[in-house]
Design a protein around this motif. Structure first.
Motif, short mmCIF file in Angstrom:
data_model
loop_
_atom_site.label_atom_id
_atom_site.label_comp_id
_atom_site.label_asym_id
_atom_site.label_seq_id
_atom_site.Cartn_x
_atom_site.Cartn_y
_atom_site.Cartn_z
N ASP A 139 -3.76 11.15 1.80
CA ASP A 139 -4.91 11.32 0.91
C ASP A 139 -4.76 10.59 -0.43
O ASP A 139 -5.60 10.73 -1.31
N TYR A 140 -3.68 9.81 -0.61
CA TYR A 140 -3.55 9.07 -1.86
C TYR A 140 -4.29 7.73 -1.73
O TYR A 140 -4.52 7.25 -0.63
N ASP A 141 -4.63 7.17 -2.86
CA ASP A 141 -5.35 5.88 -2.95
C ASP A 141 -4.79 4.83 -1.98
O ASP A 141 -3.66 4.37 -2.14
N PRO A 142 -5.56 4.43 -0.96
CA PRO A 142 -5.05 3.49 0.03
C PRO A 142 -5.25 2.01 -0.32
O PRO A 142 -4.89 1.14 0.48
N THR A 143 -5.80 1.70 -1.49
CA THR A 143 -6.11 0.29 -1.76
C THR A 143 -4.83 -0.50 -2.06
O THR A 143 -3.90 0.01 -2.69
N PRO A 144 -4.78 -1.75 -1.61
CA PRO A 144 -3.58 -2.57 -1.83
C PRO A 144 -3.30 -2.83 -3.31
O PRO A 144 -4.23 -3.01 -4.10
N LYS A 145 -2.03 -2.81 -3.69
CA LYS A 145 -1.58 -3.10 -5.06
C LYS A 145 -0.81 -4.42 -5.03
O LYS A 145 -0.19 -4.75 -4.01
N GLN A 146 -0.83 -5.13 -6.15
CA GLN A 146 -0.05 -6.36 -6.23
C GLN A 146 0.96 -6.25 -7.35
O GLN A 146 0.69 -5.65 -8.39
N VAL A 147 2.14 -6.81 -7.12
CA VAL A 147 3.19 -6.78 -8.13
C VAL A 147 3.91 -8.13 -8.13
O VAL A 147 4.13 -8.73 -7.07
N THR A 148 4.22 -8.61 -9.33
CA THR A 148 4.76 -9.96 -9.49
C THR A 148 6.29 -9.95 -9.53
O THR A 148 6.89 -9.06 -10.12
N ALA A 149 6.88 -10.97 -8.88
CA ALA A 149 8.33 -11.19 -8.96
C ALA A 149 8.55 -12.53 -9.64
O ALA A 149 8.15 -13.56 -9.12
N SER A 150 9.18 -12.52 -10.82
CA SER A 150 9.32 -13.78 -11.55
C SER A 150 10.43 -14.66 -11.00
O SER A 150 10.39 -15.87 -11.12
N LYS A 151 11.43 -14.04 -10.37
CA LYS A 151 12.57 -14.85 -9.89
C LYS A 151 12.65 -14.97 -8.37
O LYS A 151 12.95 -16.04 -7.85
N LEU A 152 12.40 -13.85 -7.65
CA LEU A 152 12.70 -13.88 -6.21
C LEU A 152 12.04 -12.72 -5.48
O LEU A 152 11.97 -11.61 -6.00
N VAL A 153 11.57 -13.00 -4.26
CA VAL A 153 11.18 -11.94 -3.32
C VAL A 153 12.18 -11.96 -2.17
O VAL A 153 12.52 -13.02 -1.64
N VAL A 154 12.68 -10.78 -1.81
CA VAL A 154 13.63 -10.66 -0.70
C VAL A 154 13.04 -9.73 0.35
O VAL A 154 12.73 -8.57 0.06
N LEU A 155 12.87 -10.23 1.57
CA LEU A 155 12.43 -9.37 2.67
C LEU A 155 13.65 -8.72 3.30
O LEU A 155 14.58 -9.41 3.72
N VAL B 231 0.86 -1.19 0.00
CA VAL B 231 0.00 0.00 0.00
C VAL B 231 0.90 1.24 0.00
O VAL B 231 2.02 1.20 0.52
N TYR B 232 0.41 2.33 -0.59
CA TYR B 232 1.13 3.59 -0.49
C TYR B 232 0.96 4.13 0.92
O TYR B 232 -0.16 4.23 1.43
N ASP B 233 2.08 4.42 1.58
CA ASP B 233 2.10 4.79 2.99
C ASP B 233 1.33 6.09 3.22
O ASP B 233 1.57 7.09 2.54
N LYS B 234 0.44 6.06 4.19
CA LYS B 234 -0.45 7.22 4.40
C LYS B 234 0.29 8.43 4.96
O LYS B 234 -0.21 9.55 4.88
N HIS B 235 1.48 8.21 5.53
CA HIS B 235 2.24 9.35 6.04
C HIS B 235 3.04 10.01 4.91
O HIS B 235 3.22 11.22 4.90
N VAL B 236 3.54 9.21 3.99
CA VAL B 236 4.32 9.76 2.87
C VAL B 236 3.39 10.35 1.81
O VAL B 236 3.68 11.40 1.24
N PHE B 237 2.27 9.68 1.57
CA PHE B 237 1.31 10.13 0.55
C PHE B 237 -0.08 10.28 1.17
O PHE B 237 -0.97 9.48 0.91
#
Ligand SMILES: Cc1cc2nc3c(=O)[nH]c(=O)nc-3n(C[C@H](O)[C@H](O)[C@H](O)COP(=O)(O)OP(=O)(O)OC[C@H]3O[C@@H](n4cnc5c(N)ncnc54)[C@H](O)[C@@H]3O)c2cc1C
Ligand SMILES: *[C@@H]1O[C@H](CO)[C@@H](O)[C@H](O)[C@H]1NC(C)=O
Ligand SMILES: *[C@@H]1O[C@H](CO)[C@@H](O)[C@H](O)[C@H]1NC(C)=O
Ligand SMILES: *[C@@H]1O[C@H](CO)[C@@H](O)[C@H](O)[C@H]1NC(C)=O
Ligand SMILES: *[C@@H]1O[C@H](CO)[C@@H](O)[C@H](O)[C@H]1NC(C)=O
Ligand SMILES: *[C@@H]1O[C@H](CO)[C@@H](O)[C@H](O)[C@H]1NC(C)=O
Length: 635
Positions: free
Chosen positions: A288-304, A280-286
């Motif tokens: 009043d911006y659209d708070p709905t969750p977005k999804q994005v695909t990683a074809s090779k790897l996700v790193v936390l 989600v776009y952080d409500k403190h940085v943005f």
């Protein structure tokens, strides 16, 4: 890069400057090769290094906080304190549940929340772990490829150690061509630190002045040393990770760094392979911006790489964690990993303030925001990048390991811990100790004068805490956080001894003018430990004798006064599964595929030093591990 930069108004020194953006400036595409969740110290190194080694690799960095690029509050070292302000937009404050072990208090832990994470807001103290710290990771926790033989060369490669001279006998463990510059800072050595280095070895008979407190061996233990800083001596700037690894690669359109982008959870397919993330776009940085969750695909790897506070929370929201925790908040469990968030480590820190001779120059005018000091300092920094703005006020220290005689002073509460953890590893110090030139705290209500503080943190506290989510999906819900501070009596015994040690040196320093009583133990008025001195005592004066009642007063004081040293660590440890591990030595999260963790969460056991150095080691090693798996050549 600096020609465009001009010093900001004082008001921004004091409160930090907010983000000017109302909507994201960066477009996030639907798919990338690699997604990093969190854009802190380790993530900046990983993303920048991968991008340099494989420019065609599509990399997305999702960082919850704002950008730091070219901002003076991150570049100019002396502004570090401003990030701790209650109005901070670059740090977040994790608040613990109240605990009797700390006199019923809640402990507040600030963590970096901006591109660069801790590396962009930290105090820039340059301290490195001991070789045995990393060797323990490798040997005792079964992590081949994570011992000192691998990590020390990576740390050498990361730095340019401007302190090195041909005469420096430990030059071999330092680097001279890495991106991160290390120096003593641009302000020389403050008198309080010089006095600590002069008087310390006279009080501590077998603890001489040494050339280096950071050579990874026991030669760096029990020596008083001048403190280097993560500050470039020539540019007078903070050696953060993003300006030296990440922003330098941002000409490459395949590297996308999205600020104000808070990862809620990892997405998996039916085979438990990570396929991307939701954010989600952080409500403190943005606001009043659209708070709905977005999804994005990683074809090779996700790193936390969301740091020791952030990473376990993402795991739990993703269904990876202890059954009881996930059930309590209504998250469906995908993988049972009870080790997630179960071992919060930190270096418990005691700061004891003393009055200094008011004519002694310290960092207090910087901490208090004194306009003359700031104006003169900024003018000098603009002119030639030196002076108080190019420093942090911490110029000397010692890592203390007790002798056999001193173990008797610390007493029986510490014996078992000593025997099981320290005894056979002579490079492990018990504590780090310094005379800080100033009082790094909110000084409201205190006399406007020069201060001098005893600072002591334990290298390897026995006490551990925990951090878990309190809500299934809400990224703004405060976590259930237990600092664990001082729940082991061995830590209280060690700090009690540290308080006494620091006091013996400080009361002999020429600038000493007495203790600030409310911020010291409540010794009885007729005690030999009472805080009656207002002038330095002779170097040969006898040490203070403490009664059992005095020791009890110190213990009560420690419980009421300790805080964090900002070294959150070890909440998703790299250990065998059966020992509560969360990742294996390739940083893969147990039980799922294509998901790694690469930040200080993975530390299976605490290191004795300030943790930026270890974040650099982890980020550098993670880069090599990921590159090898993807068939990317590294040099
Ligand atoms: C105030 C302070 C002073 C310090 N002083 C020193 C010092 O003097 N010397 C030293 O060596 N070390 C110091 N440290 C410690 C050091 O900076 C950290 O150990 C180091 O930065 C940890 O690196 P990391 O990559 O693991 O995590 P971090 O650098 O903390 O980065 C994690 C990043 O992830 C982001 N994040 C968290 N959750 C999410 C999410 N859900 N989605 C997207 N992004 C997320 C955070 O905003 C943060 O930017 C200090 C730290 C602080 C906070
Ligand atoms: C120092 O500043 C120069 C000029 O802006 C820049 O190119 C260089 O990367 C900086 N070096 C460091 C170590 O920050
Ligand atoms: C930088 O400027 C200050 C005063 O403006 C001066 O005292 C100092 O010597 C200068 N340092 C260098 C390295 O030029
Ligand atoms: C430390 O070394 C001694 C002698 O080699 C050995 O007997 C003891 O078991 C060791 N202790 C630990 C905790 O490893
Ligand atoms: C330091 O370490 C070396 C090598 O590991 C060892 O031989 C020596 O006894 C240690 N010195 C001290 C003072 O513990
Ligand atoms: C200090 O005074 C208290 C009572 O006020 C007394 O019990 C104690 O013994 C005295 N201690 C010393 C060291 O004289």
């Amino acid at each position: 890069m600096f020609s465009r930069l001009r010093s900001l108004l004082l008001v921004s020194v004091l409160i930090g400057s907010g983000s000017a953006f109302l909507a994201p400036q960066v477009t996030v595409s639907p798919e990338y090769d690699i997604i990093l969740a969190g854009g802190g110290a380790a993530a900046s190194i990983i993303a920048g290094s991968l991008s340099a080694a494989a420019p065609s690799l599509k990399i997305l960095v999702l960082e919850g906080g704002p950008t730091t690029r070219d901002k003076l509050e991150h570049i100019q070292p002396a502004r570090y304190f401003s990030h701790l302000s209650p109005y901070s937009t670059t740090e977040q404050f994790v608040v613990s549940s109240p605990s009797d072990a700390v006199a019923g208090r809640s402990i507040v832990i600030p963590v970096g929340k901006c591109i660069g994470g801790g590396s962009s807001v930290n105090f820039m103290l340059y301290n490195r772990a001991s070789a045995s710290d990393y060797d323990d990771w490798e040997v005792e926790y079964s992590n081949p490829g994570w011992g000192s033989k691998v990590l020390i060369p990576l740390l050498i490669k990361a730095e340019t150690y401007e302190v090195n001279t041909p005469a420096n006998p430990s030059a071999a463990t330092h680097g001279n061509s890495g991106p991160l510059h290390v120096s003593y800072g641009g302000n020389g050595i403050l008198p309080i630190a010089q006095q600590f280095l002069n008087i310390g070895p006279q009080v501590e008979k077998n603890r001489p002045l040494g050339p280096d407190g950071n050579d990874f061996t026991n030669k760096s233990i029990n020596v008083f040393y001048r403190m280097p800083k993560w500050i470039g001596g020539v540019n007078g700037t903070r050696s953060d990770a993003p300006h030296h690894y990440l922003y330098t690669q941002q000409g490459n359109p395949n590297l996308v760094v999205s600020e104000g982008s808070r990862v809620t959870r990892v997405l998996f397919d039916s085979t438990l392979t990570a396929t991307g993330v939701e954010f989600v776009y952080d409500k403190h940085v943005f606001p009043d911006y659209d708070p709905t969750p977005k999804q994005v695909t990683a074809s090779k790897l996700v790193v936390l790489a969301a740091g020791a506070m952030g990473t376990p929370q993402i795991l739990e929201r993703s269904g990876i964690g202890a059954a009881s925790i996930l059930k309590s908040v209504g998250v469906k469990q995908l993988v049972n990993l009870p080790g997630v968030g179960a071992t919060y480590n930190d270096h418990v820190f005691l700061v004891s303030p003393y009055f200094a001779d008011p004519t002694t120059p310290t960092f207090d005018n910087i901490f208090r925001g004194d306009p003359t000091t700031w104006t003169q300092g900024l003018t000098q920094w603009d002119a030639n990048r030196t002076g108080i703005i190019a420093s942090n006020g911490v110029d000397a220290a010692i890592k203390v390991r007790p002798t056999t005689a001193e173990l008797a002073e610390i007493g029986p509460d510490f014996t078992a811990r000593w025997n099981s953890f320290y005894a056979n590893k002579t490079d492990k110090p018990l504590l780090w100790m310094s005379a800080l030139a100033g009082l790094p705290a909110d000084q409201t209500g205190l006399p406007v004068t020069s201060w001098l503080s005893g600072g002591v943190f334990l290298g390897y506290p026995e006490s551990l805490g925990s951090i878990h989510i309190s809500a299934a999906t809400d990224v703004y819900a405060p976590p259930n956080f237990n600092s664990g501070f001082l729940t082991a009596q061995s830590d209280v015994a060690a700090l009690r001894w540290g308080y006494k040690k620091a006091r013996e040196i400080i009361r002999r320093m020429p600038s000493f003018r007495g203790a600030l009583p409310p911020a010291h133990p409540p010794f009885a008025a007729n005690s030999t430990a009472a805080l009656t001195e207002t002038e330095p005592v002779a170097i040969t004066a006898p040490n203070i004798v403490y009664s059992a009642a005095d020791d009890a007063a110190i213990d009560a004081y420690i419980r009421a006064a300790v805080g964090t040293s900002w070294h959150s660590f070890g909440t998703a440890p790299m250990k065998p599964l059966a020992q509560g591990g969360v990742v294996d030595p390739s940083l893969n999260v147990y039980g799922v595929k294509k998901l790694k963790i690469a930040d200080v969460s993975i530390g299976p056991e605490m290191v004795n030093a300030n943790t930026y150095s270890t974040a650099i080691a982890i980020g550098s090693n993670a880069f090599h591990i990921i590159a090898a798996e993807l068939g990317i050549k590294t040099t």
